[in-house]
Scaffold this active site. Sequence first.
Site, PDB file in Angstrom:
ATOM      1  N   ASP A  70      76.326  41.274  98.227  1.00 36.34           N
ATOM      2  CA  ASP A  70      75.970  40.763  99.552  1.00 36.34           C
ATOM      3  C   ASP A  70      77.266  40.603 100.347  1.00 36.34           C
ATOM      4  O   ASP A  70      78.299  40.244  99.788  1.00 36.34           O
ATOM      5  CB  ASP A  70      75.261  39.401  99.417  1.00 36.34           C
ATOM      6  CG  ASP A  70      74.417  39.034 100.627  1.00 36.34           C
ATOM      7  OD1 ASP A  70      73.203  38.823 100.472  1.00 36.34           O
ATOM      8  OD2 ASP A  70      74.982  38.941 101.746  1.00 36.34           O
ATOM      9  N   PHE A  91      67.414  44.663  99.111  1.00 34.63           N
ATOM     10  CA  PHE A  91      67.028  43.745 100.192  1.00 34.63           C
ATOM     11  C   PHE A  91      67.996  43.780 101.363  1.00 34.63           C
ATOM     12  O   PHE A  91      67.651  43.335 102.462  1.00 34.63           O
ATOM     13  CB  PHE A  91      67.035  42.287  99.680  1.00 34.63           C
ATOM     14  CG  PHE A  91      66.040  41.966  98.614  1.00 34.63           C
ATOM     15  CD1 PHE A  91      64.722  41.676  98.931  1.00 34.63           C
ATOM     16  CD2 PHE A  91      66.413  41.938  97.283  1.00 34.63           C
ATOM     17  CE1 PHE A  91      63.804  41.357  97.945  1.00 34.63           C
ATOM     18  CE2 PHE A  91      65.499  41.622  96.281  1.00 34.63           C
ATOM     19  CZ  PHE A  91      64.186  41.334  96.621  1.00 34.63           C
ATOM     20  N   SER A 111      58.362  46.857 105.306  1.00 35.78           N
ATOM     21  CA  SER A 111      57.712  45.828 106.108  1.00 35.78           C
ATOM     22  C   SER A 111      56.396  46.347 106.661  1.00 35.78           C
ATOM     23  O   SER A 111      56.257  47.550 106.949  1.00 35.78           O
ATOM     24  CB  SER A 111      58.646  45.479 107.266  1.00 35.78           C
ATOM     25  OG  SER A 111      57.953  44.751 108.250  1.00 35.78           O
ATOM     26  N   TYR A 143      64.341  47.955 114.862  1.00 35.04           N
ATOM     27  CA  TYR A 143      64.213  47.422 113.498  1.00 35.04           C
ATOM     28  C   TYR A 143      63.107  48.160 112.745  1.00 35.04           C
ATOM     29  O   TYR A 143      63.308  48.677 111.646  1.00 35.04           O
ATOM     30  CB  TYR A 143      63.918  45.915 113.524  1.00 35.04           C
ATOM     31  CG  TYR A 143      63.472  45.382 112.176  1.00 35.04           C
ATOM     32  CD1 TYR A 143      64.373  45.264 111.130  1.00 35.04           C
ATOM     33  CD2 TYR A 143      62.144  45.027 111.950  1.00 35.04           C
ATOM     34  CE1 TYR A 143      63.958  44.804 109.874  1.00 35.04           C
ATOM     35  CE2 TYR A 143      61.717  44.566 110.709  1.00 35.04           C
ATOM     36  CZ  TYR A 143      62.632  44.458 109.673  1.00 35.04           C
ATOM     37  OH  TYR A 143      62.214  44.002 108.438  1.00 35.04           O
ATOM     38  N   LYS A 177      63.222  50.839 109.428  1.00 36.01           N
ATOM     39  CA  LYS A 177      62.455  50.736 108.183  1.00 36.01           C
ATOM     40  C   LYS A 177      61.672  52.026 107.933  1.00 36.01           C
ATOM     41  O   LYS A 177      61.613  52.528 106.819  1.00 36.01           O
ATOM     42  CB  LYS A 177      61.491  49.545 108.240  1.00 36.01           C
ATOM     43  CG  LYS A 177      62.186  48.196 108.178  1.00 36.01           C
ATOM     44  CD  LYS A 177      62.718  47.923 106.789  1.00 36.01           C
ATOM     45  CE  LYS A 177      63.595  46.699 106.725  1.00 36.01           C
ATOM     46  NZ  LYS A 177      64.316  46.548 105.460  1.00 36.01           N
TER      47      LYS A 177
END
Length: 338
Positions: free
Chosen positions: A31, A80, A124, A148, A152
């Site tokens: 991360d 993620f 998503s 966004y 995805k």
Amino acid sequence: MRVLVTGGMGYIGSHTCVQMIEAGMTPIIVDNLYNSKETVLARIEKLTGVRPAFFEGDIRDRAFLDNVLAQANVESVLHFAGLKAVGESVEKPLEYYDNNVHGTLVLVEAMRAAGINSLIFSSSATVYGEPETVPITEDFPTSATNPYGRSKLMVEECLADIQKALPEMSITLLRYFNPVGSHQSGEMGEDPQGIPNNLMPFISQVAVGRREYLSVFGNDYSTVDGTGVRDYIHVVDLADGHLAALNSKGKEAGLHIYNLGTGNGFSVLQMVAAFSKAAGVEVAYQLAPRRAGDIAECWADPSKARAELHWEATRTIEDMTADTWRWQSNNPNGYPDV
Ligand code: NAD
Ligand code: UFG
């Protein structure tokens, strides 16, 4: 099972790490702390007794990833890491495509070089655009209405092409509906920086006194009470969905696509009422105009995940609101800096 978890310090990734450790797996976190704090590690350790290995760096940095993968000895990757604010993506599309699309491509290149073939990607329900009907099944048409969502969708399409060309790969696209809630201990939860974009963190910040009132975006939709309806899913159920995917389809070559939702829809005003009840605090709200780009209602048909991953969400709206409140009231300002 040793698993690389990109974005493992974030909201969904950190809860997934806890569930993994409790199931005897070993998460190794990457991360860049763009939207999270290192103090998350201490909370994971407090809950599980294990402090996961953490490598601070950016998934777009190939040399960094090669170095991590050389040490980590993982068989799968849970991906993620990415940027997730719809409104911000309209202002900063370059950053969204760079982080979400380019970042994923660098990650897959590094996985290939390290001989890792199993990837589970955080997608998503936004990829369904404005669905014509509900509930939504995985074969509904996909589209995007903002950068966004387009990022995805682009990643999903890139990964499908990559899997077709490299049939030995196992690629699982998990389409999350609306993740909410917190670990039931109240030690971990969602900690948005700045003004929350999403409903649940906004409601909980009103309840704890950090914000004056909630603006309810539109009460003239054709829904149960005119306000938007969504499929809210407890983050720990969502985390368990990743474990179910890792243990089943994540071991089978192919492209696998699943909705992770509950199959139930709740309106904004129903969420406000449920939260007020759980917290014992009246949540002040005002009606406001519709938010650009919002859809009226959206909920999953979760039966494919139930049949094939042997997973289903079990936590209720009462669990989601009570657990969020426990986290928010114990940590009114989120995670500490140090
Ligand atoms: P989050 O922001 O809490 O976690 C993402 C983590 O990734 C953060 O810790 C951030 O620091 C890290 N990160 C971002 N860019 C990075 C990079 N280039 N290199 C390394 N680390 C990076 O978000 P979340 O809510 O936990 O979401 C996780 C994933 O699930 C995201 O891909 C998001 O798009 C997706 N998703 C979230 C929701 C939601 O409502 N929370 C819904 C659907 C899908
Ligand atoms: N809402 C308000 N006031 C607020 C915030 C939200 O009334 O301050 C309403 C919205 O209009 C909507 C509902 O609450 O009707 C839920 O809104 P969220 O912003 O919490 O969630 P969205 O469904 O708009 O979007 C979320 C993520 C997206 C993701 C999508 C589907 O933000 O990234 O779920 O997974 F794509």
